[in-house]
Design an enzyme around this catalytic site. Structure first.
Site, PDB file in Angstrom:
ATOM      1  CG  HIS A   1       2.325   0.170   4.431  1.00  0.00           C
ATOM      2  ND1 HIS A   1       2.037  -0.743   5.416  1.00  0.00           N
ATOM      3  CD2 HIS A   1       1.188   0.864   4.207  1.00  0.00           C
ATOM      4  CE1 HIS A   1       0.766  -0.591   5.779  1.00  0.00           C
ATOM      5  NE2 HIS A   1       0.230   0.370   5.061  1.00  0.00           N
TER       6      HIS A   1
ATOM      7  CG  ASP B   1      -2.019  -0.935   1.250  1.00  0.00           C
ATOM      8  OD1 ASP B   1      -2.041  -1.833   0.386  1.00  0.00           O
ATOM      9  OD2 ASP B   1      -2.892  -0.814   2.130  1.00  0.00           O
TER      10      ASP B   1
HETATM   11 NI    NI Z   1      -2.554   3.271   3.194  1.00  0.00          NI
END
Ligand code: NI
Length: 214
Positions: free
Chosen positions: A168, A25
């Site tokens: 991430h 993400d």
């Molecule tokens: Ni996010």
């Protein structure tokens, strides 16, 4: 340790073999090209939930994701909590990012709502734009721990068949964890596939709620 995994050509049957999906993400970011190198070296495909303003900043990286066969999804334009903004703003956040991705030749597949936050109104807007939502079921809180061995341990200890793993790619400590996550889980027989292959596709307005609210 163990034999060198050989990438399997063609589709993987996740009903016959244990599969997991790596999801990344908030990018593309400055460390994403290195992550793409790592994934290519291991013959692994992943799913990227991209933020529109990052797509604007690094369109070349998005094209590289696409060329490598990764799934690319929509993580809003600038990462608001969608349950805290108006329906019009939800629509704007998603449609603007869809347009940015389409401009790079990408057909965005599914939305990951920031913070995993959704409600009936959010899902209705996503559905009207042709999207389903996808959360996760393994969250190492990599954005918080920022320690590569801890990220590896948290992910590999929690992985199970069908797991959607949340990382991430904006954090170098998370990118650094990916090689050992891959080799550890492949040694246990796991295949790395996209979210769409795990879910079989998500209907418009539906939610794959394997995630947890923060
Ligand atoms: Ni996010």
């Amino acid at each position: 340790s163990g034999p060198t995994p050989t990438p399997t050509p063609g589709p993987v049957d996740c009903t016959a073999l244990p599969c997991v999906a790596l999801t990344f993400d908030d990018g593309p970011g400055e460390h994403t090209p290195r992550l793409l190198d790592i994934l290519a070296a291991h013959g692994v495909t992943a799913t990227f939930y991209t933020v529109g303003r990052q797509v604007e900043a690094r369109p070349d990286v998005v094209r590289r994701m696409r060329a490598a066969g990764h799934q690319i999804g929509n993580h809003t334009y600038d990462h608001p909590q969608l349950t805290a903004v108006s329906a019009d703003e939800v629509r704007s956040q998603i449609s603007r990012t869809d347009a940015l991705l389409r401009a790079q030749g990408v057909t965005p597949s599914t939305v990951r709502p920031p913070y995993g936050a959704y409600d009936a109104s959010v899902l209705q807007v996503l559905g009207s734009l042709g999207h389903g939502a996808v959360n996760w079921n393994v969250d190492p809180r990599d954005w918080e721990v920022r320690h590569t061995p801890a990220v590896v341990q948290r992910v590999t200890s929690a992985a199970a068949p069908g797991a959607i793993l949340l990382l991430h790619d904006v954090h170098p400590t998370s990118v650094d964890a990916v090689p050992e996550i891959i080799t550890t889980l492949q040694a246990r027989g796991y295949r790395f596939v996209t979210v769409d292959r795990i879910t079989g596709g998500v209907s418009s307005g539906a939610l794959v709620n394997r995630g947890r609210h923060p």
